[in-house]
Design a protein around this motif. Sequence first.
Motif, short mmCIF file in Angstrom:
data_model
loop_
_atom_site.label_atom_id
_atom_site.label_comp_id
_atom_site.label_asym_id
_atom_site.label_seq_id
_atom_site.Cartn_x
_atom_site.Cartn_y
_atom_site.Cartn_z
N LEU A 287 0.84 -1.19 0.00
CA LEU A 287 0.00 0.00 0.00
C LEU A 287 0.88 1.24 0.00
CD1 LEU A 287 -2.60 -0.97 2.76
CD2 LEU A 287 -3.09 -0.74 0.32
N ALA A 288 0.68 2.10 -0.99
CA ALA A 288 1.22 3.46 -0.96
C ALA A 288 -0.01 4.35 -0.98
CB ALA A 288 2.12 3.72 -2.15
N ALA A 289 -0.73 4.34 0.12
CA ALA A 289 -2.09 4.89 0.16
C ALA A 289 -2.30 5.81 1.35
CB ALA A 289 -3.10 3.74 0.19
N SER A 290 -1.28 6.67 1.60
CA SER A 290 -1.38 7.60 2.73
C SER A 290 -1.66 6.87 4.04
CB SER A 290 -2.45 8.68 2.46
OG SER A 290 -2.17 9.38 1.28
N VAL A 291 -1.02 5.71 4.22
CA VAL A 291 -1.21 4.93 5.44
C VAL A 291 -0.22 5.44 6.49
CG1 VAL A 291 -1.30 2.65 6.48
CG2 VAL A 291 -1.86 2.94 4.06
N ALA A 292 -0.72 6.18 7.46
CA ALA A 292 0.12 6.76 8.49
C ALA A 292 0.45 5.73 9.57
CB ALA A 292 -0.56 7.96 9.12
N TYR A 293 1.65 5.83 10.10
CA TYR A 293 2.05 4.92 11.18
C TYR A 293 1.21 5.19 12.42
CZ TYR A 293 4.70 2.61 14.82
OH TYR A 293 5.06 1.81 15.87
N MET A 294 0.66 4.13 12.97
CA MET A 294 0.01 4.15 14.27
C MET A 294 0.30 2.80 14.93
SD MET A 294 -3.69 5.86 13.33
CE MET A 294 -4.15 6.02 15.05
N PRO A 295 0.49 2.78 16.24
CA PRO A 295 0.80 1.51 16.90
C PRO A 295 -0.18 0.40 16.58
CG PRO A 295 1.16 3.33 18.41
CD PRO A 295 0.54 3.91 17.18
N ALA A 296 -1.47 0.72 16.53
CA ALA A 296 -2.49 -0.30 16.24
C ALA A 296 -2.30 -0.86 14.83
CB ALA A 296 -3.89 0.27 16.39
N ARG A 297 -1.93 -0.01 13.89
CA ARG A 297 -1.67 -0.48 12.53
C ARG A 297 -0.37 -1.28 12.47
NH1 ARG A 297 -3.23 5.07 9.32
NH2 ARG A 297 -5.48 4.72 9.20
N ALA A 298 0.63 -0.83 13.20
CA ALA A 298 1.92 -1.52 13.18
C ALA A 298 1.81 -2.92 13.76
CB ALA A 298 2.95 -0.70 13.96
N ALA A 299 0.77 -3.17 14.53
CA ALA A 299 0.53 -4.53 15.03
C ALA A 299 -0.03 -5.43 13.94
CB ALA A 299 -0.43 -4.48 16.22
N GLN A 300 -0.58 -4.83 12.89
CA GLN A 300 -1.19 -5.60 11.81
C GLN A 300 -0.29 -5.71 10.57
OE1 GLN A 300 -5.53 -4.78 11.08
NE2 GLN A 300 -5.13 -2.99 12.34
N VAL A 301 0.45 -4.63 10.28
CA VAL A 301 1.26 -4.58 9.06
C VAL A 301 2.62 -4.01 9.40
CG1 VAL A 301 -0.79 -4.24 7.62
CG2 VAL A 301 0.49 -2.24 8.42
N ASP A 302 3.56 -4.16 8.48
CA ASP A 302 4.88 -3.55 8.63
C ASP A 302 4.96 -2.29 7.77
OD1 ASP A 302 6.03 -5.22 10.49
OD2 ASP A 302 6.83 -6.61 9.00
N PHE A 303 5.67 -1.29 8.29
CA PHE A 303 5.84 -0.02 7.59
C PHE A 303 7.27 0.11 7.06
CE2 PHE A 303 2.06 0.94 9.95
CZ PHE A 303 1.37 1.88 9.19
N SER A 304 7.37 0.65 5.86
CA SER A 304 8.67 0.95 5.28
C SER A 304 9.21 2.24 5.86
CB SER A 304 8.53 1.12 3.76
OG SER A 304 7.89 2.36 3.46
N ASN A 305 10.36 2.67 5.34
CA ASN A 305 10.84 4.02 5.60
C ASN A 305 9.74 5.02 5.26
OD1 ASN A 305 13.43 3.18 6.31
ND2 ASN A 305 14.21 3.36 4.23
N GLN A 306 9.72 6.13 5.96
CA GLN A 306 8.73 7.17 5.65
C GLN A 306 9.07 7.82 4.32
OE1 GLN A 306 9.20 9.70 9.09
NE2 GLN A 306 10.72 10.99 8.08
N TYR A 307 8.03 8.10 3.53
CA TYR A 307 8.24 8.87 2.30
C TYR A 307 7.46 10.17 2.32
CZ TYR A 307 3.76 6.89 0.59
OH TYR A 307 2.43 6.52 0.44
N PHE A 308 6.67 10.39 3.38
CA PHE A 308 5.92 11.63 3.52
C PHE A 308 5.61 11.87 4.98
CE2 PHE A 308 1.76 14.05 2.94
CZ PHE A 308 2.38 15.22 2.58
N VAL A 309 5.63 13.13 5.38
CA VAL A 309 5.24 13.54 6.73
C VAL A 309 4.20 14.63 6.59
CG1 VAL A 309 6.01 14.57 8.89
CG2 VAL A 309 7.49 12.94 7.70
N ALA A 310 3.05 14.43 7.23
CA ALA A 310 1.93 15.36 7.04
C ALA A 310 1.32 15.76 8.38
CB ALA A 310 0.86 14.70 6.17
N PRO A 311 1.18 17.07 8.62
CA PRO A 311 0.50 17.51 9.84
C PRO A 311 -1.01 17.32 9.74
CG PRO A 311 1.21 19.41 8.54
CD PRO A 311 1.72 18.19 7.84
N ILE A 312 -1.60 16.85 10.83
CA ILE A 312 -3.05 16.72 10.93
C ILE A 312 -3.60 17.96 11.62
CG2 ILE A 312 -4.95 15.39 11.91
CD1 ILE A 312 -3.51 13.99 9.67
N LYS A 313 -4.54 18.62 10.95
CA LYS A 313 -5.08 19.87 11.47
C LYS A 313 -6.61 19.84 11.48
CE LYS A 313 -2.66 23.65 10.59
NZ LYS A 313 -1.75 23.79 11.73
#
Length: 263
Positions: free
Chosen positions: A85-111
């Motif tokens: 998935l290259a689908a704006s999937v942000a790292y979250m602990p709950a997600r990291a328990a389900q899938v593995d994340f690559s190196n970051q390719y984008f950093v986005a502030p949530i507002k």
Amino acid sequence: MLGALATVAHADQLSDIKARGSLNCGTQNASEPYAFPDPATRQVVGFDVDICNALAKGLGVKLQHKPVSTDARIPELKTRRVDVLAASVAYMPARAAQVDFSNQYFVAPIKILVRDSSSIKTIADLAGKKISASEGSSSAALGTTKMPTSRLLTFHDISSGFLALQQGKVDGLIAGQLILSRFAREAAQNGGEQYRLLPGSLYEERIGAAINKNEPALLAAINQILVNYEKSGELQTSFDKWLGANSTYKMTRDYKVEPINPN
């Protein structure tokens, strides 16, 4: 025994991808400028689509682009309808328990976006108020954890969440800065009600490619491809086209391709 055989069959997804000769890469299906249909060609284009193309090129295989909805991203991956998935999937602990994340390719502030006529001036002012976010998104999860006294309403997509804000059904909309800025800009251009971003960020999302767990060879390959993609200057070119200097958003890239820091 059948379970064991299935595990062996999927023990090395990288080998499977190369043997197949194609990479099934999932992006969101209507999220400009990350992945959206080009009005002229009807082909899905965008920043995340460029990432998919870079991954396929780096692996030496053809790209099979797979549009997925926000809430179906991880289910599509876990059922192996997509390889990555290259689908704006942000790292979250709950997600990291389900899938593995690559190196970051984008950093986005949530507002948070509010109506300009609103009396709300800060994030704290939304205590006890209704807020909206896209169903299954990290923004929705952040709304629950970071704003527990607000009432969160989720919608199938971010456009529906913005409509709820326009109609006065909610007092604020949580999402990435880029898409909120686009909503506010388009509303101003159309001469409708004005909107503004609240000061400060709810969170900074670290976004990488997501793959199934226990695929170390594929993860290592993707990480190296992303490092090379940055070193070649192609990541910056794509960023400038879709998000930065050559786009309407004029964002600047002040992050590097590197392992995601979960803190």
